[in-house]
Design an enzyme around this catalytic site. Structure first.
Site, short mmCIF file in Angstrom:
data_model
loop_
_atom_site.label_atom_id
_atom_site.label_comp_id
_atom_site.label_asym_id
_atom_site.label_seq_id
_atom_site.Cartn_x
_atom_site.Cartn_y
_atom_site.Cartn_z
CG ASP A 178 42.36 32.34 48.92
OD1 ASP A 178 42.72 33.51 48.75
OD2 ASP A 178 41.17 32.00 48.94
CG ASP B 136 36.09 35.16 44.53
OD1 ASP B 136 36.15 35.49 43.34
OD2 ASP B 136 35.04 35.06 45.17
CG ASP C 27 37.68 30.19 48.53
OD1 ASP C 27 36.58 30.75 48.70
OD2 ASP C 27 38.71 30.82 48.25
#
Length: 220
Positions: free
Chosen positions: A164, A11, A9
């Site tokens: 996240d 961001d 991922d």
């Protein structure tokens, strides 16, 4: 053995850009006379941009969804071009994977223009970019991770995904990838089959080998 690939991922995982998105949302809503809270902003973390834009419209932004998306992307990309806020340990892990010959894919709901602005600072680190404007169904649907694995010619279950957000973790796990949740702006809640770490600085090739072998690790 090392994973067949590592699927990242962006961001909040690779780069600490979530504060950029949150600041842009506050700025845009305020410019249209609406109100926007930090709690509302946190609910958008990891979502497809069109979904977030629709929520911002409901909060008072009097623009079409496509224009909201473009405005946010332009604002955040400009900040990234001024300096990339790497997450601790991210570049070191990328370098170790490159040296070990493990391919990496970037799997993000941000659009190509922003993903390319970030990855330009680590040339050659990613074999492919899967972005929000390249998929039909965004996270938490597994499509983005399935596309990444297919492009790399590997099975999702032979990969390690690093995420996240709840939406991203759901997407990665649904694809079948071994998933590591690394805390950023949101806590990573315990979940069956999910490994967790407080920071990428705690993740090395030994950890990735254990994840690829099917271990579920708690590094929080």
């Amino acid at each position: 053995m090392l994973p067949a690939a590592v699927l990242w991922d962006m961001d909040g995982t690779l780069v600490d850009t979530e504060p950029y998105w949150i600041a842009a949302e506050h700025e845009l809503v305020a410019a249209h006379g609406g109100t926007w809270t930090h709690a509302q902003a946190l609910q958008l973390v990891g979502n497809p941009l069109e979904v977030s834009a629709a929520v911002l419209r409901d909060a008072g932004v009097d623009l079409p969804v496509a224009e909201i998306v473009t405005w946010l992307l332009t604002r955040v990309t400009a900040q990234v071009n001024d300096g990339v806020p790497w997450r601790p340990g991210a570049r070191e892990l990328l370098a170790a994977l490159d040296e070990a010959g493990v391919p990496c894919a970037l799997v993000t709901m941000s659009y190509t223009v922003l993903a390319e602005a970030v990855t330009a600072h680590v040339p050659g680190a990613f074999a492919t970019l899967v972005t929000g404007d390249q998929v039909t169904r965004g996270k938490p649907d597994p499509e983005p991770y399935l596309v990444a694995a297919r492009r790399l010619g590997v099975r999702p279950e032979d990969c390690v995904a690093i995420e996240d957000s709840p939406a991203g973790i759901g997407s990665a796990m649904a694809s079948g990838a071994r998933t590591l949740g690394v805390e950023a702006v949101l806590p990573v809640e315990p979940r069956e089959g999910l490994s967790r770490a407080a920071s990428l600085a705690d993740v090395d090739l030994v950890v990735l080998r254990r994840l690829a072998a099917g271990e579920v690790l708690e590094l929080v």
